[in-house]
Design a protein around this motif. Structure first.
Motif, short mmCIF file in Angstrom:
data_model
loop_
_atom_site.label_atom_id
_atom_site.label_comp_id
_atom_site.label_asym_id
_atom_site.label_seq_id
_atom_site.Cartn_x
_atom_site.Cartn_y
_atom_site.Cartn_z
N THR A 1 -14.87 29.11 21.99
CA THR A 1 -13.76 30.03 21.84
C THR A 1 -14.29 31.43 21.54
O THR A 1 -15.45 31.59 21.15
CB THR A 1 -12.84 29.59 20.68
OG1 THR A 1 -13.59 29.69 19.45
CG2 THR A 1 -12.36 28.16 20.87
N PRO A 2 -13.46 32.47 21.71
CA PRO A 2 -13.92 33.82 21.38
C PRO A 2 -14.42 33.95 19.94
O PRO A 2 -15.40 34.65 19.67
CB PRO A 2 -12.69 34.68 21.62
CG PRO A 2 -11.92 33.94 22.67
CD PRO A 2 -12.13 32.48 22.35
N ILE A 3 -13.76 33.26 19.00
CA ILE A 3 -14.20 33.33 17.61
C ILE A 3 -15.58 32.70 17.45
O ILE A 3 -16.44 33.24 16.74
CB ILE A 3 -13.17 32.62 16.70
CG1 ILE A 3 -11.86 33.40 16.67
CG2 ILE A 3 -13.74 32.47 15.28
CD1 ILE A 3 -10.77 32.75 15.85
N SER A 4 -15.81 31.58 18.11
CA SER A 4 -17.11 30.93 18.00
C SER A 4 -18.21 31.78 18.62
O SER A 4 -19.36 31.79 18.14
CB SER A 4 -17.08 29.54 18.65
OG SER A 4 -16.79 29.62 20.03
N VAL A 5 -17.88 32.53 19.66
CA VAL A 5 -18.86 33.44 20.26
C VAL A 5 -19.25 34.51 19.26
O VAL A 5 -20.43 34.84 19.09
CB VAL A 5 -18.30 34.08 21.55
CG1 VAL A 5 -19.22 35.21 22.03
CG2 VAL A 5 -18.12 33.04 22.63
N GLY A 6 -18.24 35.06 18.56
CA GLY A 6 -18.54 36.06 17.53
C GLY A 6 -19.42 35.50 16.43
O GLY A 6 -20.36 36.17 15.97
N LEU A 7 -19.15 34.27 16.03
CA LEU A 7 -19.98 33.63 15.00
C LEU A 7 -21.41 33.43 15.49
O LEU A 7 -22.37 33.72 14.77
CB LEU A 7 -19.37 32.29 14.60
CG LEU A 7 -18.07 32.32 13.79
CD1 LEU A 7 -17.51 30.92 13.63
CD2 LEU A 7 -18.32 32.95 12.43
N LEU A 8 -21.55 32.96 16.71
CA LEU A 8 -22.89 32.68 17.24
C LEU A 8 -23.72 33.95 17.40
O LEU A 8 -24.93 33.94 17.17
CB LEU A 8 -22.77 31.98 18.60
CG LEU A 8 -22.31 30.52 18.56
CD1 LEU A 8 -22.00 30.01 19.95
CD2 LEU A 8 -23.38 29.65 17.91
N LEU A 9 -23.06 35.03 17.77
CA LEU A 9 -23.80 36.27 18.00
C LEU A 9 -24.05 37.08 16.72
O LEU A 9 -24.77 38.07 16.76
CB LEU A 9 -23.06 37.14 19.02
CG LEU A 9 -22.95 36.56 20.43
CD1 LEU A 9 -22.23 37.53 21.36
CD2 LEU A 9 -24.31 36.20 21.00
N SER A 10 -23.48 36.62 15.61
CA SER A 10 -23.66 37.38 14.37
C SER A 10 -24.38 36.59 13.27
O SER A 10 -24.95 37.20 12.36
CB SER A 10 -22.31 37.84 13.83
OG SER A 10 -21.49 36.73 13.47
N VAL A 11 -24.37 35.27 13.35
CA VAL A 11 -24.90 34.47 12.24
C VAL A 11 -26.38 34.74 12.01
O VAL A 11 -26.86 34.69 10.87
CB VAL A 11 -24.64 32.97 12.47
CG1 VAL A 11 -25.46 32.44 13.63
CG2 VAL A 11 -24.93 32.17 11.20
N ASN A 12 -27.11 35.04 13.08
CA ASN A 12 -28.54 35.31 12.91
C ASN A 12 -28.79 36.55 12.05
O ASN A 12 -29.79 36.65 11.34
CB ASN A 12 -29.22 35.47 14.27
CG ASN A 12 -28.65 36.62 15.08
OD1 ASN A 12 -27.44 36.65 15.36
ND2 ASN A 12 -29.49 37.56 15.49
N ARG A 13 -27.87 37.50 12.08
CA ARG A 13 -28.01 38.71 11.26
C ARG A 13 -27.60 38.45 9.81
O ARG A 13 -28.21 38.99 8.89
CB ARG A 13 -27.19 39.85 11.86
CG ARG A 13 -27.68 40.23 13.25
CD ARG A 13 -26.90 41.40 13.83
NE ARG A 13 -27.39 41.73 15.17
CZ ARG A 13 -28.39 42.54 15.41
NH1 ARG A 13 -29.03 43.12 14.41
NH2 ARG A 13 -28.76 42.80 16.66
N TRP A 14 -26.59 37.64 9.62
CA TRP A 14 -26.18 37.29 8.25
C TRP A 14 -27.29 36.53 7.54
O TRP A 14 -27.56 36.75 6.36
CB TRP A 14 -24.90 36.47 8.27
CG TRP A 14 -23.68 37.24 8.65
CD1 TRP A 14 -23.00 37.17 9.82
CD2 TRP A 14 -23.01 38.23 7.87
NE1 TRP A 14 -21.95 38.03 9.83
CE2 TRP A 14 -21.93 38.69 8.63
CE3 TRP A 14 -23.22 38.76 6.60
CZ2 TRP A 14 -21.05 39.68 8.17
CZ3 TRP A 14 -22.36 39.74 6.13
CH2 TRP A 14 -21.29 40.18 6.91
N VAL A 15 -27.94 35.64 8.26
CA VAL A 15 -29.01 34.84 7.68
C VAL A 15 -30.15 35.72 7.20
O VAL A 15 -30.79 35.45 6.17
CB VAL A 15 -29.52 33.80 8.72
CG1 VAL A 15 -30.86 33.22 8.30
CG2 VAL A 15 -28.50 32.68 8.88
#
Length: 203
Positions: free
Chosen positions: A38-52
């Motif tokens: 989903t669009p939300i999951s895409v946002g999560l996938l493309l940002s989680v590496n930066r949050w980590v």
């Protein structure tokens, strides 16, 4: 002025590690419906590496200050390549998020390795401190070639090969480059990064 060999090689290896990560930014926003996302999951996938990386930057500095830089760098390059294989092997959101978190963790160390190599090269007499700005430009330019290739060819590679095959190929390319970190990449630089060790002592 020509940059020292370690700066060129480490920057090139960093470039190779960025292929899979950067390709995702081109591919996922267009291909997510076919992957069951989903669009939300895409946002999560493309940002989680930066949050980590908010939590892994300090451990990365500690690791480089206590372990041989060649061994650590090779290990995180292999981990980064493994993330591309993970993208190729699953569409499960939880597993993809885990792979992206692993990439963020490895990138903390990969990026820091590139920076300490610049100052280590100066301390080893391979370049003068006055040339550090020039070396930073060379490092940034070379290492970001991987970003350019990943972003530029990601969409084409996906259309020609498909999502799984493309990331499997990218993973193989990144993995094939990683042994150079143990061999010739650092040239005559010390086994331990002087910059990282000194910084750790200050902390």
């Amino acid at each position: 002025m020509r940059a020292p060999w370690p700066v060129i090689m480490v920057s090139a290896l960093i470039s190779s590690s960025l292929l899979g990560d950067q390709a995702l930014y081109t591919i996922l926003p267009a291909a997510y419906p076919s992957l069951g996302l989903t669009p939300i999951s895409v946002g999560l996938l493309l940002s989680v590496n930066r949050w980590v990386r908010l939590f892994t930057n300090v451990p990365a500095a500690w690791l480089l200050g206590t372990q041989p830089i060649r061994t650590v760098f090779c290990a995180v390059l292999v981990l980064g390549a493994s993330c591309s294989f993970a993208y190729a092997s699953t569409t499960n959101l939880a597993l993809l998020l885990l792979a992206r978190a692993a990439w963020g963790s490895s990138w903390s160390i990969i990026r820091l390795t590139g920076l300490v190599t610049l100052t280590d090269a100066c301390e080893a007499g391979l370049a003068s401190e006055a040339s550090l700005g020039h070396l930073s430009g060379v490092h940034s330019g070379l290492s970001r070639i991987g970003s350019l290739v990943g972003l530029g060819l990601g969409g084409i590679g996906h259309d020609v090969l498909g999502f799984q095959a493309f990331f499997a190929l990218v993973g193989c390319l990144s993995l094939a480059a990683s042994p150079f970190a143990l061999g010739c990449a650092f040239g005559t630089l010390p086994r331990y990064s002087h910059t990282a060790v000194r910084r750790l002592e200050q902390l």
